[in-house]
Design a protein around this motif. Sequence first.
Motif, PDB file in Angstrom:
ATOM      1  N   VAL A  19       0.868  -1.178   0.000  1.00  0.00           N
ATOM      2  CA  VAL A  19       0.000   0.000   0.000  1.00  0.00           C
ATOM      3  C   VAL A  19       0.906   1.229   0.000  1.00  0.00           C
ATOM      4  O   VAL A  19       1.848   1.320   0.803  1.00  0.00           O
ATOM      5  N   PHE A  20       0.612   2.170  -0.909  1.00  0.00           N
ATOM      6  CA  PHE A  20       1.398   3.393  -1.040  1.00  0.00           C
ATOM      7  C   PHE A  20       0.508   4.597  -0.746  1.00  0.00           C
ATOM      8  O   PHE A  20      -0.676   4.622  -1.134  1.00  0.00           O
ATOM      9  N   ALA A  54      -3.566   6.785   8.371  1.00  0.00           N
ATOM     10  CA  ALA A  54      -4.243   8.080   8.486  1.00  0.00           C
ATOM     11  C   ALA A  54      -5.281   8.207   7.383  1.00  0.00           C
ATOM     12  O   ALA A  54      -5.195   7.555   6.340  1.00  0.00           O
ATOM     13  N   ALA A  55      -6.257   9.032   7.593  1.00  0.00           N
ATOM     14  CA  ALA A  55      -7.292   9.241   6.582  1.00  0.00           C
ATOM     15  C   ALA A  55      -6.664   9.821   5.318  1.00  0.00           C
ATOM     16  O   ALA A  55      -5.749  10.648   5.371  1.00  0.00           O
ATOM     17  N   GLY A  56      -7.172   9.349   4.171  1.00  0.00           N
ATOM     18  CA  GLY A  56      -6.662   9.854   2.904  1.00  0.00           C
ATOM     19  C   GLY A  56      -6.749   8.805   1.812  1.00  0.00           C
ATOM     20  O   GLY A  56      -7.284   7.707   2.010  1.00  0.00           O
ATOM     21  N   ALA A  57      -6.216   9.137   0.635  1.00  0.00           N
ATOM     22  CA  ALA A  57      -6.251   8.232  -0.518  1.00  0.00           C
ATOM     23  C   ALA A  57      -4.985   7.375  -0.539  1.00  0.00           C
ATOM     24  O   ALA A  57      -3.886   7.849  -0.210  1.00  0.00           O
ATOM     25  N   TYR A  58      -5.140   6.097  -0.967  1.00  0.00           N
ATOM     26  CA  TYR A  58      -4.025   5.150  -1.016  1.00  0.00           C
ATOM     27  C   TYR A  58      -4.123   4.291  -2.284  1.00  0.00           C
ATOM     28  O   TYR A  58      -5.197   4.169  -2.894  1.00  0.00           O
ATOM     29  N   ILE A  59      -2.989   3.687  -2.639  1.00  0.00           N
ATOM     30  CA  ILE A  59      -2.912   2.765  -3.776  1.00  0.00           C
ATOM     31  C   ILE A  59      -2.548   1.379  -3.260  1.00  0.00           C
ATOM     32  O   ILE A  59      -1.563   1.220  -2.524  1.00  0.00           O
ATOM     33  N   LEU A  60      -3.353   0.365  -3.643  1.00  0.00           N
ATOM     34  CA  LEU A  60      -3.034  -1.027  -3.339  1.00  0.00           C
ATOM     35  C   LEU A  60      -2.409  -1.653  -4.588  1.00  0.00           C
ATOM     36  O   LEU A  60      -3.005  -1.616  -5.666  1.00  0.00           O
ATOM     37  N   LYS A  61      -1.208  -2.221  -4.430  1.00  0.00           N
ATOM     38  CA  LYS A  61      -0.495  -2.831  -5.553  1.00  0.00           C
ATOM     39  C   LYS A  61      -0.153  -4.272  -5.205  1.00  0.00           C
ATOM     40  O   LYS A  61       0.404  -4.549  -4.136  1.00  0.00           O
ATOM     41  N   LYS A  82      -7.094   1.843  -6.382  1.00  0.00           N
ATOM     42  CA  LYS A  82      -7.077   2.970  -5.459  1.00  0.00           C
ATOM     43  C   LYS A  82      -8.228   2.822  -4.466  1.00  0.00           C
ATOM     44  O   LYS A  82      -9.313   2.358  -4.820  1.00  0.00           O
ATOM     45  N   PHE A  83      -7.990   3.204  -3.186  1.00  0.00           N
ATOM     46  CA  PHE A  83      -9.062   3.196  -2.184  1.00  0.00           C
ATOM     47  C   PHE A  83      -8.892   4.396  -1.255  1.00  0.00           C
ATOM     48  O   PHE A  83      -7.836   5.045  -1.237  1.00  0.00           O
TER      49      PHE A  83
END
Length: 440
Positions: free
Chosen positions: A386-387, A416-423, A436-437
Amino acid sequence: MKQNSTLATVALIITSILLSLYSPAQNLITNSNFSNGATGWNGGCIVEIHPEPVYGGPNASNYVTEIDGETCLDQNVCIMPGFTYQLTFRATRRADANTPSTASISIKVRGNNSNTNYLNQAKGFNNTTFNWTTQSYTFTVPANSSDKTINIHIKDNNNSGTFGVLLDDIELHPQTDMAINGASSAVLNATYNYSVSNGPSSGITYNWSMGADASTATSTSATPSTKWTSAGNKIMSVVISNSSCVVATLTKNISVAGALPVTFTSFTGVIKDNKAALSWSTTNEVNNSYFIIERSINGRNFDSVGRVQAGSNSANNYSFSEINNNSSSYYRLKQVDLNGTFIYSAVITLKNAGSSREMTIYPAQAVTTIQYVIANEVQATATVQVFNMAGQPVISQKEVLSTGLNNRSLNVSHLAAGAYILKLQIAGTGVTAVKKFQKI
């Protein structure tokens, strides 16, 4: 390919290597071991030469000279300014009651034009039995010297009698030997370039002889080029001269092989979406039967993965494809003649560009965990990361995926709250899935 031409080519190459390994170094002294009597030695000296046993030595086939109150050695030698030279010889006191207990000789090297003494040494010998020792001296002729030749003079130093010091194997070498640079193995009608290594940049002329059936038979260039119109072992030579005399003659053995049955003009490939696609082009095809495509994962051990028949023309384009899930692979071509002989192409390395795969994640807005769903053909290990939006990894772990549909959960409660990328990357396949989630 003609019968046994591969073996003949290998034999020529081996012969060339052996001849190169045993080529003599550049000894500038004429008749250094006195096998031709006093040839090359004079300069007003009386030169006395006899078989070794005359002086108490054991070897009847070896001729030596004696330096005493009546004899000396003198020789003019062609040299090149700007080089350091090494003078060596074998010496022993003549083991006789009439020989001084310490018999001494003088060794001088003088420039014939400048009259500069480059070497002026005395050496004494007091051995009581016949015992050869090797003596070595170095001197340098400056690059700006006017000397094209030097004089080597060896005489008795302390004895008026007729018993003294025995000498043999007198040699003079530049400390940095010159050599012919260029290929030792060649192919018919291909052009090759040659030069002389460690040669001076000025004041020198070159006279090349390129060997039998060379397109350029002779040359005076410092860097000649040539090609050969017949196969076999060729002897190339170059005579190097200063304005006064011949400094050195160098030789090189060239093994020229017949033309190969196939010339590969290109061999390329790519792996994408787990499929390898190879293509190659040839020219000058003669008696070609087929190609075997070979693959390796380590670059050492190759396995056959396919076969392509030869084309009908002298120049052809070929292609081959296969499924390949490896992250990287090595490929080569084995070209086989009608008579069964074969050659290999160069090896190419291909990286798997990978492929994308559909992955589903839910919920789109996660509080503590997210679920991800992905299908896989075989059991494999995957790296799950996760990035954050700055590209920094905040979660990284391994998962073993089973065959079929995989539904897995991932704890994101600490993020923390916010946008992330699952790879997700599946090992050994190049397959990557990205989604993206949002963490709330």
